[in-house]
Design an enzyme around this catalytic site. Structure first.
Site, PDB file in Angstrom:
ATOM      1  N   LYS A 124       6.466  -5.518   5.691  1.00 20.15           N
ATOM      2  CA  LYS A 124       7.445  -6.395   5.027  1.00 20.15           C
ATOM      3  C   LYS A 124       8.375  -5.558   4.184  1.00 20.15           C
ATOM      4  CE  LYS A 124       5.993  -5.891   0.661  1.00 20.15           C
ATOM      5  NZ  LYS A 124       6.835  -5.326  -0.418  1.00 20.15           N
ATOM      6  N   ASP A 130       0.178  -9.528  -1.996  1.00 21.57           N
ATOM      7  CA  ASP A 130       1.044  -9.588  -0.816  1.00 21.57           C
ATOM      8  C   ASP A 130       0.357 -10.203   0.399  1.00 21.57           C
ATOM      9  OD1 ASP A 130       3.202  -8.438  -2.087  1.00 21.57           O
ATOM     10  OD2 ASP A 130       2.820  -6.416  -1.348  1.00 21.57           O
TER      11      ASP A 130
END
Length: 287
Positions: free
Chosen positions: A11, A135
């Site tokens: 990401k 995350d």
């Protein structure tokens, strides 16, 4: 013997803002997170006990590995004995601000959900994932999302326009805890416009999107590692539309308009000792 294959996407942060310190010691954040094509492959099959194997000499596969912790947590939560062997084929740079370990852990949760036929929903897996790291809930399905709280409160956003990206990571590691521990609001020069990013996504307006991006953690990591600013400068000089550090760093991503410009950016970076990759933004996983 059944083998489960999962793709663990890295990401980037299109926007990362830190609002303040929380009573639990974490920082209150507001981020727009985006999955990208750079990915690890996670293979899961039945085994004797719980084992994690990696093909990267710098990454141990024991109980400290997030993939191992994810398997152990899911097993405890559903009353299973984790007799599984997990193999991580790494392509995501290590300790890079790209959520490589978090994405591997999320892939393990998805894969074991399939292997053990648990029929857990994405929301179920995200709730478990929040116990492992900030995350990891996002990485369960990825795509484009607003992350709030300490990163575990997710709101799906319209998919970002497909962006062509060049990633560059200097040969250094940055500890996320150190970056947040040294973050000071009075050192932030400019902040991302998170609401502006969301509005640009709703409108499908790539130019407005990039104009609203930003990362307040650059105020910590760049002074400690000036090479990050040098990478950004070289990317922009070579024709990148935008360049920004991802997460707590040290990886920088550049947005390019064409393959020719990606080639120019890579050429401009050759004199620096970097790990590099060319990739794109990608859509969310389906569970």
């Amino acid at each position: 013997m059944e083998k489960i294959y999962e793709t663990a996407h890295a990401k980037i942060n299109l926007g990362l803002d830190v609002l303040g310190k929380r009573p639990d010691g974490y920082h209150e954040v507001r981020m727009v997170m985006q999955s990208i094509g750079l990915s690890d492959t996670v293979t899961i099959e039945e085994g004797e006990g719980l084992t994690v194997e990696t093909d990267h000499g710098g990454l141990a596969g024991g109980p400290d590995n997030l993939a191992w912790k994810a398997a152990a947590l899911l097993a405890r939560s559903c009353g299973k004995t984790p007799n599984v062997h997990i193999r991580l084929n790494k392509k995501i740079f290590l300790a890079a601000g790209l959520a490589g370990g978090s994405s591997d852990a999320a892939a393990v949760l998805r894969g074991l959900n399939r292997l053990w036929r648990l029929n857990m929903t994405a929301a179920d897996l995200e709730k478990l994932a929040a116990e492992l790291g900030s995350d990891i809930p996002f990485c369960v399905t990825g795509g484009t999302a607003l992350a709030e709280g300490r990163g575990e409160r997710l709101t799906a956003l319209p998919e970002a326009p497909k962006l062509l990206l060049v990633l560059a990571k200097p040969k250094l590691e940055v500890a996320t805890g150190w970056v947040y521990g040294n973050f000071r609001q009075d050192k932030v020069g400019s902040r991302p416009d998170i609401d502006g990013i969301i509005k640009a996504l709703e409108q499908g307006a790539a130019a407005k999107l990039l104009a609203s991006c930003g990362n307040v953690l650059e105020s910590v990591t760049i002074p400690a590692h000036p090479v990050i600013a040098e990478i950004k400068q070289k990317m922009l000089a070579a024709g990148a539309k935008y360049a920004l550090m991802s997460g707590s760093g040290p990886t920088v991503f550049a947005v390019a308009e064409s393959k020719e410009i990606t080639a120019s950016i890579l050429t401009a970076l050759t004199e620096l000792d970097l790990e590099t990759a060319v990739t794109t933004t990608v859509q969310k996983e389906r569970i």
